[in-house]
Scaffold this active site. Structure first.
Site, PDB file in Angstrom:
ATOM      1  N   PRO A  80       4.233  -3.908 -19.821  1.00 11.04           N
ATOM      2  CA  PRO A  80       3.581  -4.829 -20.776  1.00 11.04           C
ATOM      3  C   PRO A  80       2.077  -4.906 -20.542  1.00 11.04           C
ATOM      4  CG  PRO A  80       4.691  -6.063 -19.031  1.00 11.04           C
ATOM      5  CD  PRO A  80       5.066  -4.630 -18.833  1.00 11.04           C
ATOM      6  N   HIS A 275       0.874  -5.676 -10.589  1.00  9.69           N
ATOM      7  CA  HIS A 275       0.111  -5.886 -11.813  1.00  9.69           C
ATOM      8  C   HIS A 275      -1.004  -4.829 -11.932  1.00  9.69           C
ATOM      9  CE1 HIS A 275       0.344  -9.435 -14.627  1.00  9.69           C
ATOM     10  NE2 HIS A 275      -0.730  -8.850 -15.139  1.00  9.69           N
ATOM     11  N   ARG A 278      -4.419  -5.818 -10.430  1.00  6.92           N
ATOM     12  CA  ARG A 278      -5.279  -6.733 -11.194  1.00  6.92           C
ATOM     13  C   ARG A 278      -5.199  -8.170 -10.701  1.00  6.92           C
ATOM     14  NH1 ARG A 278      -6.968  -5.061 -16.111  1.00  6.92           N
ATOM     15  NH2 ARG A 278      -6.523  -6.984 -17.233  1.00  6.92           N
ATOM     16  N   ASP A 306       6.215  -0.152 -10.827  1.00  5.36           N
ATOM     17  CA  ASP A 306       5.002   0.252 -11.536  1.00  5.36           C
ATOM     18  C   ASP A 306       3.788   0.044 -10.649  1.00  5.36           C
ATOM     19  OD1 ASP A 306       3.812  -2.329 -11.828  1.00  5.36           O
ATOM     20  OD2 ASP A 306       4.483  -2.564 -13.898  1.00  5.36           O
ATOM     21  N   GLY A 308       0.037   2.234 -10.597  1.00  2.00           N
ATOM     22  CA  GLY A 308      -0.571   3.447 -10.035  1.00  2.00           C
ATOM     23  C   GLY A 308       0.070   4.751 -10.444  1.00  2.00           C
TER      24      GLY A 308
HETATM   25  C1  LIG Z   1      -5.169  -4.555 -19.422  1.00  2.81           C
HETATM   26  C2  LIG Z   1      -3.871  -4.924 -18.784  1.00  2.81           C
HETATM   27  C3  LIG Z   1      -3.175  -6.017 -19.262  1.00  2.81           C
HETATM   28  C4  LIG Z   1      -1.953  -6.367 -18.689  1.00  2.81           C
HETATM   29  N1  LIG Z   1      -1.239  -7.389 -19.227  1.00  2.81           N
HETATM   30  C5  LIG Z   1      -0.049  -7.728 -18.693  1.00  2.81           C
HETATM   31  C6  LIG Z   1       0.743  -8.732 -19.284  1.00  2.81           C
HETATM   32  O1  LIG Z   1       0.400  -9.289 -20.317  1.00  2.81           O
HETATM   33  N2  LIG Z   1       1.903  -9.072 -18.659  1.00  2.81           N
HETATM   34  C7  LIG Z   1       2.319  -8.454 -17.512  1.00  2.81           C
HETATM   35  O2  LIG Z   1       3.370  -8.803 -16.970  1.00  2.81           O
HETATM   36  N3  LIG Z   1       1.611  -7.457 -16.955  1.00  2.81           N
HETATM   37  C8  LIG Z   1       0.447  -7.075 -17.528  1.00  2.81           C
HETATM   38  N4  LIG Z   1      -0.267  -6.045 -16.981  1.00  2.81           N
HETATM   39  C9  LIG Z   1       0.274  -5.304 -15.839  1.00  2.81           C
HETATM   40  C10 LIG Z   1       1.141  -4.135 -16.320  1.00  2.81           C
HETATM   41  O3  LIG Z   1       2.311  -4.584 -16.918  1.00  2.81           O
HETATM   42  C11 LIG Z   1       1.528  -3.197 -15.168  1.00  2.81           C
HETATM   43  O4  LIG Z   1       2.092  -3.941 -14.129  1.00  2.81           O
HETATM   44  C12 LIG Z   1       0.349  -2.385 -14.651  1.00  2.81           C
HETATM   45  O5  LIG Z   1      -0.467  -1.943 -15.704  1.00  2.81           O
HETATM   46  C13 LIG Z   1       0.873  -1.193 -13.869  1.00  2.81           C
HETATM   47  O6  LIG Z   1      -0.162  -0.480 -13.276  1.00  2.81           O
HETATM   48  P1  LIG Z   1      -0.801   0.843 -13.929  1.00  2.81           P
HETATM   49  O7  LIG Z   1      -1.691   0.355 -15.030  1.00  2.81           O
HETATM   50  O8  LIG Z   1      -1.562   1.433 -12.802  1.00  2.81           O
HETATM   51  O9  LIG Z   1       0.327   1.678 -14.435  1.00  2.81           O
HETATM   52  C14 LIG Z   1      -1.471  -5.650 -17.574  1.00  2.81           C
HETATM   53  C15 LIG Z   1      -2.178  -4.538 -17.099  1.00  2.81           C
HETATM   54  C16 LIG Z   1      -3.354  -4.162 -17.703  1.00  2.81           C
HETATM   55  C17 LIG Z   1      -4.063  -2.939 -17.205  1.00  2.81           C
END
Ligand SMILES: Cc1cc2nc3c(=O)[nH]c(=O)nc-3n(C[C@H](O)[C@H](O)[C@H](O)COP(=O)(O)O)c2cc1C
Length: 394
Positions: A80, A275, A278, A306, A308
């Site tokens: 997501p 996340h 983040r 998830d 990386g």
């Molecule tokens: C811009 C952005 C917004 C995200 N928003 C959400 C969110 O609304 N809800 C959530 O559970 N995770 C959120 N995530 C985390 C992602 O679901 C996921 O855990 C993460 O992108 C995985 O790492 P990766 O980008 O390296 O694949 C967000 C990630 C990014 C980069």
């Protein structure tokens, strides 16, 4: 670099960077504080080695994977991502449609810039819904009821946002939602005319599922405060388990004890996730958190990982260390940013073909035969699966 010359997810990232204003690119590309955790996510994958075994017939490679009773054509789904249309206009729908077309799961975020109903329709049976538990119980209940009515059967509740992550890039960029057109933002838009024109056509992105809240709130800061709660506890998860009749997954688990507690509460799965780096700069990369979690709960619930994933082999590394399935966030986002629909498709195909190639090179005809104990000594079995894919290289 043309899309057709993009050989890797990193190449797609660079291409996206050249097409998107910095403030919007950083919104997706950035991580918490020093970004150490985000960097470690990818570095730690690189450190996991898989030892090939040879003289195994790998003419047919099967990468399908079954989770929660549904067979997907690859062991990878879309994580997501909130406000993704700010990165590339229309990205939410593009990715939901891609996931349907490729028969992989798509997770609609609570904070998506397209409504959960539209995304359920686009993902058409392949959609999961991610829930942020709100400070206001009526907001949470409203989202759950809408997710039910829209036909989602899998709810993924996010546990790792007791507080919003501090993302230094967004602070430096003075990012505000909805966007403020400061002179710097206007200049960045002017330098990326394709993005600017497409964005104009689509209108200002916003958190579409909270339209009522946006209308009644006096400021966006109020809305943001409502979206998440620092008060989400195991008691609330217990109540959620009773309330939601479908499959319940908990996203953001990094500790084996938390994973065990999810099992004991009757959750169907967890997402081992930080996340995408983040939330906290000081936490562990997910591939390092995975083994102790797998040891504690493997076989008792589905483990998804998830954070990386940039290479097909990363999915295998995760599988070898105990995950059943993987999600990617930015990899798909970079694809859309690099080239809209075609870019999204390219991102999926890069990971899919890397995965098939890696399985062939490891001497493993079927993704599902890899076990946690086979990290360096994989045993291959022959697959007669009809959906297997023919290898086109020696
Ligand atoms: C811009 C952005 C917004 C995200 N928003 C959400 C969110 O609304 N809800 C959530 O559970 N995770 C959120 N995530 C985390 C992602 O679901 C996921 O855990 C993460 O992108 C995985 O790492 P990766 O980008 O390296 O694949 C967000 C990630 C990014 C980069």
């Amino acid at each position: 670099m043309g899309l057709d010359r993009a050989a890797s997810i990193d190449d797609l990232r660079l291409r996206a960077k050249n097409r998107i204003p910095r403030f919007a690119f950083d919104l997706v590309d950035g991580g918490a504080e020093s970004e150490r955790n985000m960097r470690r996510n990818t570095e730690a994958f690189e450190e996991v080695e898989l030892t090939p075994r040879y003289m195994v017939d790998v003419s047919n490679i099967d990468i399908s994977a079954t989770v929660f009773g549904q067979t997907f054509d690859a062991p990878l789904g879309m994580a997501p991502i909130g406000m993704l249309n700010a990165f590339w206009p229309g990205a939410d729908l593009t990715l939901a449609q891609l996931c349907k077309a490729k028969n992989i799961p798509y997770t609609a975020s609570s904070a998506s810039s397209t409504t959960l109903e539209e995304l359920a329709e686009a993902a058409d049976g392949n959609g999961w819904f991610q829930l942020y538990v709100s400070r206001d119980p009526t907001v949470t209940e409203g989202l759950i009821a809408r997710a039910e009515a829209a036909g989602y059967t899998t709810l993924m509740v996010t546990a790792d946002v007791p507080a919003a992550g501090k993302r230094d890039r967004d602070i430096r960029n003075q990012l505000a939602v909805p966007f403020r057109f400061t002179p710097e933002v206007i200049l960045q838009c002017a330098m990326n005319p394709r993005w600017a024109l497409t964005s104009l056509k689509h209108g200002k992105p916003n958190v579409a599922n909270y339209a009522d809240l946006l209308q009644s709130a006096t400021s966006y800061a109020d809305v943001q405060k409502t979206l998440i709660t620092p008060g989400f506890t195991w008691e609330d998860l217990k109540r959620l388990r009773t309330r939601w009749k479908g499959r319940l997954l908990v996203k953001g688990i990094l500790h084996a004890q938390d994973a065990l507690s999810c099992t004991e509460l009757g959750c169907d799965g967890i997402i081992v996730s930080n996340h995408g780096g983040r939330q906290v700069a000081f936490g562990p990369p997910t591939i390092e958190a995975l083994p102790s979690i797998a040891e504690a709960v493997a076989g008792r619930m589905t483990i998804i990982l998830d954070s990386g994933i940039r290479r097909g082999a990363d999915i295998l590394r995760a599988k070898a260390l105990g995950a059943d399935f993987a999600l990617a966030g930015r990899a798909f986002a970079y694809g859309v940013g690099a080239g809209g629909n075609a870019g999204a498709q390219h991102a999926f195909e890069i990971l899919q073909l890397e995965l098939i190639r890696a399985l062939g090179q490891l001497g493993i005809p079927s993704y599902e035969t890899i076990g946690a104990s086979e990290l360096s000594t994989f045993k291959a079995t022959t697959s007669s699966d009809q959906s297997s894919i023919q290898l086109d290289y020696p």
